[in-house]
Write a protein that holds these residues in place. Structure first.
Motif, PDB file in Angstrom:
ATOM      1  N   HIS A  61       0.832  -1.204   0.000  1.00 10.53           N
ATOM      2  CA  HIS A  61       0.000   0.000   0.000  1.00 10.53           C
ATOM      3  C   HIS A  61       0.867   1.255   0.000  1.00 10.53           C
ATOM      4  O   HIS A  61       1.197   1.813   1.055  1.00 10.53           O
ATOM      5  CB  HIS A  61      -0.911  -0.032   1.237  1.00 10.53           C
ATOM      6  N   HIS A  63       1.606   5.103  -2.122  1.00 14.12           N
ATOM      7  CA  HIS A  63       1.122   6.114  -3.071  1.00 14.12           C
ATOM      8  C   HIS A  63       2.315   6.943  -3.554  1.00 14.12           C
ATOM      9  O   HIS A  63       2.706   7.905  -2.896  1.00 14.12           O
ATOM     10  CB  HIS A  63       0.107   7.045  -2.399  1.00 14.12           C
ATOM     11  N   SER A  66       0.524  10.544  -5.561  1.00 17.38           N
ATOM     12  CA  SER A  66      -0.545  11.433  -5.092  1.00 17.38           C
ATOM     13  C   SER A  66       0.013  12.845  -4.897  1.00 17.38           C
ATOM     14  O   SER A  66      -0.707  13.831  -4.991  1.00 17.38           O
ATOM     15  CB  SER A  66      -1.160  10.900  -3.797  1.00 17.38           C
ATOM     16  N   ASP A  89       2.238  -0.199  -5.939  1.00 15.36           N
ATOM     17  CA  ASP A  89       1.906   1.222  -6.012  1.00 15.36           C
ATOM     18  C   ASP A  89       0.442   1.430  -6.370  1.00 15.36           C
ATOM     19  O   ASP A  89      -0.073   0.865  -7.322  1.00 15.36           O
ATOM     20  CB  ASP A  89       2.786   1.942  -7.040  1.00 15.36           C
ATOM     21  N   MET A  90      -0.209   2.259  -5.561  1.00 18.82           N
ATOM     22  CA  MET A  90      -1.638   2.527  -5.695  1.00 18.82           C
ATOM     23  C   MET A  90      -1.947   3.296  -6.986  1.00 18.82           C
ATOM     24  O   MET A  90      -1.081   3.964  -7.539  1.00 18.82           O
ATOM     25  CB  MET A  90      -2.120   3.304  -4.471  1.00 18.82           C
ATOM     26  N   TYR A  92      -4.050   5.879  -7.614  1.00 19.32           N
ATOM     27  CA  TYR A  92      -4.683   7.198  -7.550  1.00 19.32           C
ATOM     28  C   TYR A  92      -3.683   8.301  -7.875  1.00 19.32           C
ATOM     29  O   TYR A  92      -3.430   9.191  -7.068  1.00 19.32           O
ATOM     30  CB  TYR A  92      -5.328   7.391  -6.180  1.00 19.32           C
ATOM     31  N   ASP A  93      -3.115   8.229  -9.081  1.00 16.30           N
ATOM     32  CA  ASP A  93      -2.037   9.139  -9.460  1.00 16.30           C
ATOM     33  C   ASP A  93      -2.580  10.507  -9.876  1.00 16.30           C
ATOM     34  O   ASP A  93      -3.700  10.618 -10.383  1.00 16.30           O
ATOM     35  CB  ASP A  93      -1.239   8.558 -10.636  1.00 16.30           C
ATOM     36  N   ASP A 311       0.723   2.456   3.826  1.00 13.99           N
ATOM     37  CA  ASP A 311      -0.131   3.510   3.250  1.00 13.99           C
ATOM     38  C   ASP A 311       0.690   4.791   3.101  1.00 13.99           C
ATOM     39  O   ASP A 311       0.234   5.892   3.414  1.00 13.99           O
ATOM     40  CB  ASP A 311      -1.396   3.747   4.093  1.00 13.99           C
ATOM     41  N   ALA A 313       2.028   8.005   2.128  1.00  8.90           N
ATOM     42  CA  ALA A 313       1.434   9.153   1.434  1.00  8.90           C
ATOM     43  C   ALA A 313       2.375  10.343   1.620  1.00  8.90           C
ATOM     44  O   ALA A 313       2.387  10.965   2.683  1.00  8.90           O
ATOM     45  CB  ALA A 313       0.050   9.456   1.993  1.00  8.90           C
TER      46      ALA A 313
END
Length: 454
Positions: A61, A63, A66, A89-90, A92-93, A311, A313
């Protein structure tokens, strides 16, 4: 006498035992595992003595995109420094989510040029009318599909309506991949935040108060019921509350294929961190009460939580500081790939809370199994020679200013940690030597998902 490309010596953490032994590596793979008495010859020998040689951490998880200032290079360098040899890699780019094959393939090309560790890529779908991309994305190599029941951004990170979730689950079931969800009840949260703002209740803990546990558990319940009827493999990301795991156990007994992760902040911090650190401790779902944190630990000890993720971020101060006077104006999330593995080692193995074998399972083996990542996740013959080497006695202090990420802020700044990453090895090559990242961008490889067309 057979000669190996590399021989690694130390306390080898295998699937069912720890041995003072040595690993022979050939062509980036584990070729043999032997006790110390055996004669192994290598072009290069790394003797870590009493340090643990763990399978490289797999963080499911992350990002990277982002924050437009981040990307594969700083994130994968951070991962290497943190003992993470593969991450997922998530999707939500910024500016565009990974919701079609064209965007996905461009991201693969960028990954192959920039990564310093191995990376799998998540896919997602548009808010409506995007499900026809599911089969093509699976065939292009998406490792799994991430969706949300909470709307962060209508285009980039949308709340998927129930009819679309059902369609998506039916199609994802055909691929054999997992449907994963950010599970929060959008309607209740939005309503509560509106009420709080109108009453000018914008203090740090308001973030926790406007996302009570039922906003997580009610969303998870719906998704598990959908999974019951569609047969899809379901994964619940960043579980923050023990009741969510209680409910997951109930649905597992009914045959639902559901797995769950929690993230290191939910285990190592509680809601008081919002008062102490303000926006730096803001993440979604929010940090919980101390007794709820203790409940998550009980589930970890019972083996009810499959894996721990970061996660990650990577927000900068410019995204966090607007929340100093109004917590709702701050971006949610914190960086984690560089510190998760040592922090979790410090909280578990170093304190006698779990064995090195249990640690290896929750940080490496289970992530590989849940997401069907071939050749990764354990120290066994034929697997990739991916290792996180931890000196269990070394003590050091987290310094956010030294992060490889552009996000140089963490509520763990200044914390003393027992257990230091002294080497990270990916496919038999040292990518981090305990001080520096030692490979160039482009060393890391794209790892395709289990439904990819060869």
């Amino acid at each position: 006498m057979e000669k190996y490309d590399l021989v690694v010596r130390g306390k080898i953490v295998g699937e069912d035992r720890v041995i003072q032994g040595q690993i022979g590596v050939k062509d980036g793979k584990i070729a043999t595992i032997q006790p110390m008495e055996a004669e192994l010859h290598g072009d290069k020998v790394l003797d870590f003595e009493n340090a643990y040689v763990f399978p490289g951490t797999i963080d499911v998880h992350v990002h990277c995109f982002s924050n437009p200032k981040e990307g594969f290079i700083p994130t994968s360098m951070s991962a290497a420094a943190g003992g993470i040899t593969t991450f997922l890699d998530m999707p939500y780019d910024l500016p565009n989510p990974i919701s079609n094959v064209e965007i996905f393939e461009k991201k693969v090309q960028q990954l192959e040029q920039e990564a310093v560790v191995d990376i799998c890529l998540w896919g997602t779908i548009a808010k409506t009318g995007g499900t026809e991309q599911i089969i093509p994305l699976a065939e292009a190599g998406a490792v799994a599909f991430k969706m949300s029941t909470f709307e962060t951004d209508a285009y980039r990170f949308p709340r998927i309506p129930d009819p679309e979730i059902l369609k998506a689950m039916q199609l994802i079931e055909q691929t054999g991949l997992r449907a994963a969800f950010h599970s929060e009840n959008d309607e209740i949260i939005v309503d509560m935040i509106d009420e709080y703002k109108q009453a000018n209740k914008v203090y740090p803990k308001a973030h926790n108060e406007t996302r009570p546990p039922l906003t997580e558990t009610s969303a998870v319940l719906k998704l598990m019921e959908f999974a019951y009827w569609t047969g899809v493999k379901l994964h619940i990301v960043h579980v923050s509350h023990p009741r969510t795991i209680d409910l997951i156990q109930l649905f597992k007994q009914q045959g639902v294929q559901v797995t769950a992760e929690t993230c290191y902040p939910y285990l190592l911090l509680d809601v008081s961190a919002l008062d102490k650190f303000g926006p730096r401790a803001k993440n979604n779902p929010p940090l919980r009460q101390p007794d709820e944190v203790a409940g998550l630990w009980k589930h970890i000890e019972r083996g009810n939580i499959d894996l721990v993720s970061s996660d990650h971020a990577p927000w900068g101060l410019e995204h966090k500081e607007p929340g100093n006077d109004n917590i709702f104006l701050s971006a949610s999330g914190m960086p984690g790939v560089e510190i998760m593995t040592p922090l979790m080692f410090d909280a578990t193995v170093a304190k006698g809370k779990c064995t090195p074998i249990q640690f290896a399972k929750i940080m490496a083996q289970h992530p590989a199994e849940v997401f069907s990542i071939p050749g990764k996740g354990k120290i066994a013959v034929g697997y990739d020679a991916d290792f996180a080497v931890i000196d269990p006695e070394a003590k050091w202090v987290i310094d956010e200013n030294q992060f490889h990420s552009n996000s140089k802020l963490t509520p763990f700044h200044g914390k003393e940690v027992q257990g230091k990453i002294i080497q990270t090895i990916v496919r038999g090559t040292t990518v981090y030597d305990g001080t520096d990242v030692t490979v160039k961008p482009g060393f890391g490889k794209f790892v395709a998902g289990a439904a990819a067309k060869q």
